[in-house]
Design a protein around this motif. Structure first.
Motif, mmCIF file in Angstrom:
data_model
loop_
_atom_site.group_PDB
_atom_site.id
_atom_site.type_symbol
_atom_site.label_atom_id
_atom_site.label_comp_id
_atom_site.label_asym_id
_atom_site.label_seq_id
_atom_site.Cartn_x
_atom_site.Cartn_y
_atom_site.Cartn_z
ATOM 1 N N LYS A 24 0.445 -1.169 -0.051
ATOM 2 C CA LYS A 24 -0.130 0.360 -0.109
ATOM 3 C C LYS A 24 0.740 0.972 -0.366
ATOM 4 C CE LYS A 24 -3.473 -2.911 2.927
ATOM 5 N NZ LYS A 24 -4.303 -2.822 3.873
ATOM 6 N N MET A 25 2.369 1.260 0.093
ATOM 7 C CA MET A 25 2.814 2.367 0.232
ATOM 8 C C MET A 25 3.528 3.108 -1.734
ATOM 9 S SD MET A 25 5.487 1.705 3.882
ATOM 10 C CE MET A 25 6.725 0.708 2.605
ATOM 11 N N ASP A 26 4.791 3.964 -1.526
ATOM 12 C CA ASP A 26 4.315 3.911 -2.630
ATOM 13 C C ASP A 26 6.175 4.273 -2.587
ATOM 14 O OD1 ASP A 26 4.562 6.650 -1.491
ATOM 15 O OD2 ASP A 26 2.675 7.622 -2.688
ATOM 16 N N ASP A 27 6.344 4.784 -3.550
ATOM 17 C CA ASP A 27 7.931 5.056 -3.890
ATOM 18 C C ASP A 27 8.519 6.054 -2.509
ATOM 19 O OD1 ASP A 27 8.907 3.141 -5.681
ATOM 20 O OD2 ASP A 27 8.954 4.742 -7.005
ATOM 21 N N GLY A 28 7.802 7.159 -2.383
ATOM 22 C CA GLY A 28 7.745 8.597 -1.676
ATOM 23 C C GLY A 28 7.772 8.135 -0.145
ATOM 24 N N ALA A 29 7.073 7.317 0.137
ATOM 25 C CA ALA A 29 6.909 5.859 1.533
ATOM 26 C C ALA A 29 7.718 5.651 1.812
ATOM 27 C CB ALA A 29 5.481 5.668 1.929
ATOM 28 N N VAL A 30 8.406 4.721 1.627
ATOM 29 C CA VAL A 30 9.644 3.907 1.398
ATOM 30 C C VAL A 30 10.567 5.065 1.804
ATOM 31 C CG1 VAL A 30 11.773 2.106 0.477
ATOM 32 C CG2 VAL A 30 8.787 1.878 -0.350
ATOM 33 N N ALA A 31 10.644 5.724 0.915
ATOM 34 C CA ALA A 31 11.901 6.481 1.348
ATOM 35 C C ALA A 31 11.984 7.333 2.631
ATOM 36 C CB ALA A 31 12.472 7.464 0.154
ATOM 37 N N GLU A 32 11.159 7.795 3.706
ATOM 38 C CA GLU A 32 10.601 7.921 4.644
ATOM 39 C C GLU A 32 10.972 7.349 5.916
ATOM 40 O OE1 GLU A 32 6.254 8.875 4.537
ATOM 41 O OE2 GLU A 32 6.906 10.534 2.853
ATOM 42 N N PRO A 33 10.944 8.347 6.788
ATOM 43 C CA PRO A 33 12.100 7.796 8.020
ATOM 44 C C PRO A 33 11.336 6.746 8.571
ATOM 45 C CG PRO A 33 12.187 10.133 8.095
ATOM 46 C CD PRO A 33 11.302 9.696 6.641
ATOM 47 N N SER A 34 12.282 5.457 8.803
ATOM 48 C CA SER A 34 10.770 5.047 9.590
ATOM 49 C C SER A 34 11.189 4.910 10.940
ATOM 50 C CB SER A 34 11.464 2.935 9.473
ATOM 51 O OG SER A 34 12.660 2.804 10.244
ATOM 52 N N LEU A 35 10.159 3.530 11.688
ATOM 53 C CA LEU A 35 10.704 4.643 13.671
ATOM 54 C C LEU A 35 12.037 4.103 13.882
ATOM 55 C CD1 LEU A 35 6.635 3.125 14.749
ATOM 56 C CD2 LEU A 35 7.700 5.782 13.482
ATOM 57 N N LEU A 36 12.626 3.390 13.156
ATOM 58 C CA LEU A 36 14.105 3.329 13.991
ATOM 59 C C LEU A 36 14.399 4.255 14.051
ATOM 60 C CD1 LEU A 36 14.823 -0.719 13.010
ATOM 61 C CD2 LEU A 36 13.726 0.095 14.794
ATOM 62 N N PRO A 37 15.703 4.404 14.092
ATOM 63 C CA PRO A 37 16.734 6.156 14.459
ATOM 64 C C PRO A 37 17.048 5.409 13.563
ATOM 65 C CG PRO A 37 16.319 6.061 16.701
ATOM 66 C CD PRO A 37 15.614 4.204 16.302
ATOM 67 N N GLY A 38 17.466 6.429 12.586
ATOM 68 C CA GLY A 38 18.695 6.260 11.060
ATOM 69 C C GLY A 38 18.683 5.560 10.135
#
Length: 229
Positions: A24-38
């Motif tokens: 359900k994501m897109d390429d932009g969402a994949v590049a966004e920060p996760s909840l893991l620092p860094g």
């Protein structure tokens, strides 16, 4: 006794949930920060794919990773890929793990993981289940610790309490839920014994480093700082 076949089915179900959410994501969402620092979401997905490969290595008697530098470099290399490539890799590597873990074998044998850690082969499906579930949470796409299967939460608390038992940096610690579930851990550091009370999920969040423990009630001292996983 660990039921590796049952755990393998849990891995299959957790992987399906992960693939559905990732799709359900897109390429932009994949590049966004996760909840893991860094780490971006792409880093989390790349790690999950490479972890599947690594656990196939373990099951087939090879080193889990060539070395820590190669492991880290592979994640960095794969983190920047578009969603379509991430999904294809996640699907293929997950299927390869399920196939390897589904093959006949001596599940009582001891296998070697990273940094010389050993474990019965029968616990490898559970280890993969933990990777898929916790990193699904780390994606930050609406799947939270409270959404994890209850059996998984209880067993992961068992696993992590055992992992930190006797740790030289952690005082003797008992974690207790309202319904009386209890885990003991730490004990390698000098200091008064500490009791931690909270929900089974908040205890998991503290043990696995996904929450700061502020929802827990602590008596006998301060909340122990646990080493990273």
């Amino acid at each position: 006794m660990t039921d590796h076949a049952r755990d393998l089915e849990a891995v299959r179900e957790a992987t399906d949930r992960l693939l559905s959410a990732t799709g359900k994501m897109d390429d932009g969402a994949v590049a966004e920060p996760s909840l893991l620092p860094g780490w971006s979401r792409g880093h989390v997905l790349a790690h999950l794919s490479r972890n599947a490969d690594a656990l196939v290595n373990v099951l087939q008697g090879r080193p889990m990773y060539a070395n820590s530098e190669t492991r880290d470099a592979d994640i960095e290399r794969d983190a920047l890929r578009p969603l379509s490539e991430q999904l294809a890799d996640l699907r293929a590597s997950g299927a390869a793990f399920l196939a390897a873990a589904g093959a006949p074998g001596d599940w009582s044998r001891t296998v070697t993981l990273r940094n010389g850690v050993t474990d019965p082969a029968s616990r490898i499906p559970f280890r993969r289940w933990a990777e898929v579930e916790l990193h699904h949470v780390d994606l930050g796409v609406g799947y939270d610790l409270e959404d994890l299967p209850e059996e998984f939460v209880i067993r992961e608390n068992d696993f992590l309490a055992e992992r930190f038992a006797g740790h030289p940096g952690v005082v003797p610690t008992t974690a207790v839920t309202e319904d009386g579930r209890l885990w003991t851990t730490g004990g390698g550091a000098e200091g008064a014994a500490v009791t931690v009370r909270g929900t089974v999920t908040d205890i998991l969040g503290w043990l696995c480093g996904r929450r700061d423990g502020s929802a827990l009630t602590v008596t006998g001292g301060s909340l122990p700082a646990l080493p990273p996983l």
